[in-house]
Design a protein around this motif. Structure first.
Motif, short mmCIF file in Angstrom:
data_model
loop_
_atom_site.label_atom_id
_atom_site.label_comp_id
_atom_site.label_asym_id
_atom_site.label_seq_id
_atom_site.Cartn_x
_atom_site.Cartn_y
_atom_site.Cartn_z
N SER A 29 -5.35 -3.94 2.75
CA SER A 29 -4.32 -3.57 3.58
C SER A 29 -4.55 -3.88 5.13
N GLU A 47 -2.58 -8.77 -1.06
CA GLU A 47 -2.84 -8.56 0.30
C GLU A 47 -4.09 -9.39 0.59
N GLN A 52 -7.55 -1.34 -2.13
CA GLN A 52 -6.41 -1.85 -1.33
C GLN A 52 -6.22 -1.37 -0.02
N ILE A 53 -6.83 -0.29 0.44
CA ILE A 53 -6.61 -0.01 1.77
C ILE A 53 -7.33 -0.81 2.63
N VAL A 109 0.64 -1.23 0.04
CA VAL A 109 -0.02 0.02 0.05
C VAL A 109 0.75 1.33 0.15
N THR A 111 -1.76 -0.70 -7.80
CA THR A 111 -3.01 -0.93 -6.94
C THR A 111 -3.45 -2.20 -6.99
N VAL A 115 -0.72 4.49 -2.32
CA VAL A 115 -2.34 4.71 -1.89
C VAL A 115 -2.30 5.32 -0.59
N GLY A 165 -1.40 -4.82 -5.59
CA GLY A 165 -1.53 -4.69 -4.15
C GLY A 165 -2.77 -5.45 -3.58
N ALA A 193 -0.23 4.71 6.81
CA ALA A 193 -0.07 3.08 6.74
C ALA A 193 0.43 2.56 7.98
#
Length: 341
Positions: free
Chosen positions: A189, A266, A185-186, A34, A259, A39, A262, A45
């Motif tokens: 993660s 994840e 992706q947030i 991330v 992204t 992002v 990722g 993060a």
């Protein structure tokens, strides 16, 4: 009795140090992708990862039970906590070595290797049946098989998920894909950070619980509430310290992530780690996210993955158990040399 209490206190302190090191050593597991895809900022993060590591560490104790009562036979152990002390030192030393080298090795492997190394030397000194003293069947089923099978699952699942995503979004404009998966992706993660806490913090909980049980402070190998809180908070603090050397390796050197990559890596890793945690398997979160990144990267083209870097990571995986076992064995042997074990 006084000596037992002192050793128990030392083991608790060393376990928390290991937990702290595990936090900053494995921060990359949750946030490397991330951060590398920009992002989230590194600061944002790390704050997110620290908070969710704390929450994850408080969920369940299945992994802690495997560590505390699934590797060594505590009845045969006969209150000799020096095995645990040596194992923790071996794991800490190997974690520091690999952190300095920037290699994302496994804290799980290091701890388990330490227990096996010091346990074997102790057993040989006391003429114990190693096959009984070390719970070989339990170690094989709950530790060795999951530890080595999970990276293969991570690679395969990452490859499959990324292939499916490519098929789903192939008609969508790249800019829109980047925007959509930046948000997703947030979430992925966050799930990775949560499951990391569920698995990794419990290893220190298991060690402390084992020491408390052997010292007679608790009557059963059940994790006390204060141990859960102490390990959860310590790992969160370690996570907040950041492990930038390993973040650089995970986020930039293996494969140039976007992204969507990722998110796929994840999501895959979080799913595998969550399943293992529910089963009480102390797997390597480092191995899972690394192999997931490799699997995701392989869908683009094989040359997109820097296999030389990947080879260095695999070498660290292979070396971790024997190296930490050797270090812990030397520590126990040294303590015996000075009549301390």
């Amino acid at each position: 009795m006084e000596t037992t209490i002192i050793i128990c206190i030392v083991i608790i302190l060393l376990s928390l140090i290991f937990d702290y090191i595990n936090g900053f050593h494995d921060t990359a597991n949750a946030i490397a992708t991330v951060v590398s895809t920009r992002v989230l900022s590194p600061k944002a993060a790390i704050i997110m990862a620290a908070g969710l590591n704390l929450l994850g560490a408080l969920i369940g104790t299945n992994v802690a039970k495997t560590i505390s009562d699934g590797i060594l036979d505590m009845e045969i152990l006969n209150n000799s906590q020096i095995i645990i002390l040596s194992a923790i030192v071996g794991a800490i030393v190997w974690n520091i070595i690999t952190w300095i080298l920037g290699l994302p090795s496994s804290s799980s492997h290091a701890l388990i290797g330490g227990l096996i190394g010091s346990g074997t030397v102790y057993g040989l000194y006391h003429g114990l049946d190693i096959n009984v003293f070390l719970k070989i069947q339990s170690i094989t089923e709950k530790v060795i098989i999951p530890l080595f099978a999970s990276p293969l699952i991570g690679f395969g699942a990452g490859f499959i998920l990324m292939s499916a995503l490519c098929w789903i979004v192939y008609k969508i404009h790249p800019v829109k894909i980047k925007h959509i998966f930046a948000k997703l992706q947030i979430l992925s993660s966050a799930l990775m950070a949560l499951t990391h806490g569920m698995n990794d913090a419990q290893k220190s909980m298991g060690i402390i619980t084992m020491s408390l049980f052997l010292s007679g402070f608790i009557g059963a190998a059940e994790v006390p509430t204060w141990v859960k809180i102490a390990c959860a908070v310590t790992m969160a603090i370690g996570t907040a310290s950041g492990g930038w050397r390993i973040i650089k390796t995970m986020g930039h050197k293996i494969f140039k992530l976007e992204t969507i990559h990722g998110f796929a890596a994840e999501s895959t890793a979080a799913g595998v780690i969550f399943t293992a945690s529910m089963l009480g398997a102390p797997i390597s979160t480092t191995h899972i996210i690394s192999s997931s990144i490799l699997g995701v990267g392989s869908t683009k083209r094989l040359s997109a993955v820097r296999w030389g870097i990947a080879g260095n990571i695999v070498a660290a995986w292979i070396l971790t158990i024997p190296a930490s076992a050797l270090i812990s064995a030397i520590v126990l042997w040294t303590l015996r040399l000075f009549h301390l074990a």
